[in-house]
Design a protein around this motif. Structure first.
Motif, short mmCIF file in Angstrom:
data_model
loop_
_atom_site.label_atom_id
_atom_site.label_comp_id
_atom_site.label_asym_id
_atom_site.label_seq_id
_atom_site.Cartn_x
_atom_site.Cartn_y
_atom_site.Cartn_z
N GLN A 1 12.53 5.57 -4.90
CA GLN A 1 12.77 5.11 -6.25
C GLN A 1 11.63 5.09 -7.07
OE1 GLN A 1 14.64 1.71 -6.61
NE2 GLN A 1 14.59 1.44 -8.63
N VAL A 2 10.31 4.58 -6.85
CA VAL A 2 8.98 4.52 -7.24
C VAL A 2 8.61 5.89 -7.32
CG1 VAL A 2 6.66 3.51 -7.15
CG2 VAL A 2 8.69 2.12 -6.61
N HIS A 3 8.58 6.51 -6.41
CA HIS A 3 7.89 8.14 -6.28
C HIS A 3 8.79 8.80 -7.51
CE1 HIS A 3 8.13 12.38 -5.20
NE2 HIS A 3 6.66 12.21 -4.90
N GLN A 4 10.13 8.66 -7.54
CA GLN A 4 10.80 9.48 -8.60
C GLN A 4 10.67 8.97 -9.86
OE1 GLN A 4 12.61 12.06 -7.64
NE2 GLN A 4 13.28 12.64 -9.61
N TYR B 1 0.93 -1.20 -0.06
CA TYR B 1 -0.01 0.02 -0.11
C TYR B 1 0.86 1.25 0.01
CZ TYR B 1 -3.97 2.88 0.80
OH TYR B 1 -5.03 4.03 0.68
N SER B 2 2.13 1.15 0.70
CA SER B 2 2.81 2.14 0.68
C SER B 2 3.51 2.82 -0.72
CB SER B 2 4.08 2.16 1.52
OG SER B 2 3.68 1.96 2.85
N PHE B 3 3.56 1.51 -1.67
CA PHE B 3 4.12 1.67 -3.07
C PHE B 3 2.87 2.26 -3.85
CE2 PHE B 3 7.61 -1.34 -2.02
CZ PHE B 3 8.70 -0.50 -2.63
N PHE C 1 9.67 -3.38 -14.93
CA PHE C 1 9.43 -4.03 -13.60
C PHE C 1 10.26 -3.37 -12.51
CE2 PHE C 1 8.59 -7.42 -16.53
CZ PHE C 1 7.55 -8.11 -16.10
N PHE C 2 9.70 -3.40 -11.45
CA PHE C 2 10.25 -3.05 -10.09
C PHE C 2 9.91 -4.16 -9.14
CE2 PHE C 2 9.55 1.28 -11.51
CZ PHE C 2 10.62 1.93 -11.18
#
Length: 195
Positions: free
Chosen positions: A185-188, A17-19, A166-167
């Motif tokens: 990293q995902v946010h960026q 959920y944070s992702f 893919f992450f």
């Protein structure tokens, strides 16, 4: 850019959920305009069970009225983001049930009588964000990269989607798993994504 996020985890206190939050925040912080729609499969009580009988035939799945909302979301989206954990080397059964029903013949692909079908979801892109307890190289060396092969080749390529990122984050249950760094990293990525 129209982004559809398919979120698959039963716990809103989870790292998954944070992702989801990092993805949405990244898109909102992006200077380019992004329309966002989220499907939370567990929260929506999506029914992953396939039922075929004399009243409900597999060949009619692409026109099932119960799934019309989800078909329209997939048609609307230019980018589809899947966020899910890896359990037993693969996505959760809930997500696989969604895939079984949504990526149906005559909606996601059309048989042409040859070896490969015509993909009907061409032009879309996909991002898969997955987390797992085991080390990041576990799927590659122990499972022959089964997760990525399943998603990229057996699913997305089959329906005409060629652009897939893919992450795949491992060691996510360890205190030293660099969770904050991976969320950043995902946010960026979504903050700077153009297409």
């Amino acid at each position: 850019m129209k982004t559809l996020i398919i979120f698959t985890h039963p716990n809103h206190q989870s790292l998954s959920y944070s992702f989801l939050e990092a993805t949405i925040q990244g898109l909102q912080d992006n200077p380019n305009k992004h329309e966002i729609e989220v499907v939370d499969l567990y929260a929506e009580s999506f029914d992953p069970l396939l039922v075929f009988n004399e009243h409900k035939r597999r060949r009619d799945m692409h026109i099932d009225p119960k799934l019309e909302k989800y078909r329209n979301q997939l048609l609307w989206a230019e980018r589809i983001v899947f966020i899910y954990p890896i359990w037993w080397g693969r996505p959760p059964a809930m997500l696989l049930g969604y895939i079984d029903q949504m990526f149906a013949s005559n909606f996601a692909y059309r048989d042409k009588g040859g070896l490969f079908p015509e993909g009907l979801l061409k032009g879309k892109s996909v991002v898969c964000i997955s987390t797992m307890k085991g080390p990041v190289l576990y799927p590659l060396f122990w499972l022959n990269n089964a997760h990525k092969t399943l998603m990229r080749r057996a699913l997305f390529s089959f329906v005409g989607i060629k652009k897939v990122k893919f992450f795949e984050f491992g060691n996510m249950e360890k205190s030293g798993g660099n969770q904050a760094k991976k969320l950043k990293q995902v946010h960026q990525y979504f903050k700077t994504i153009i297409q």
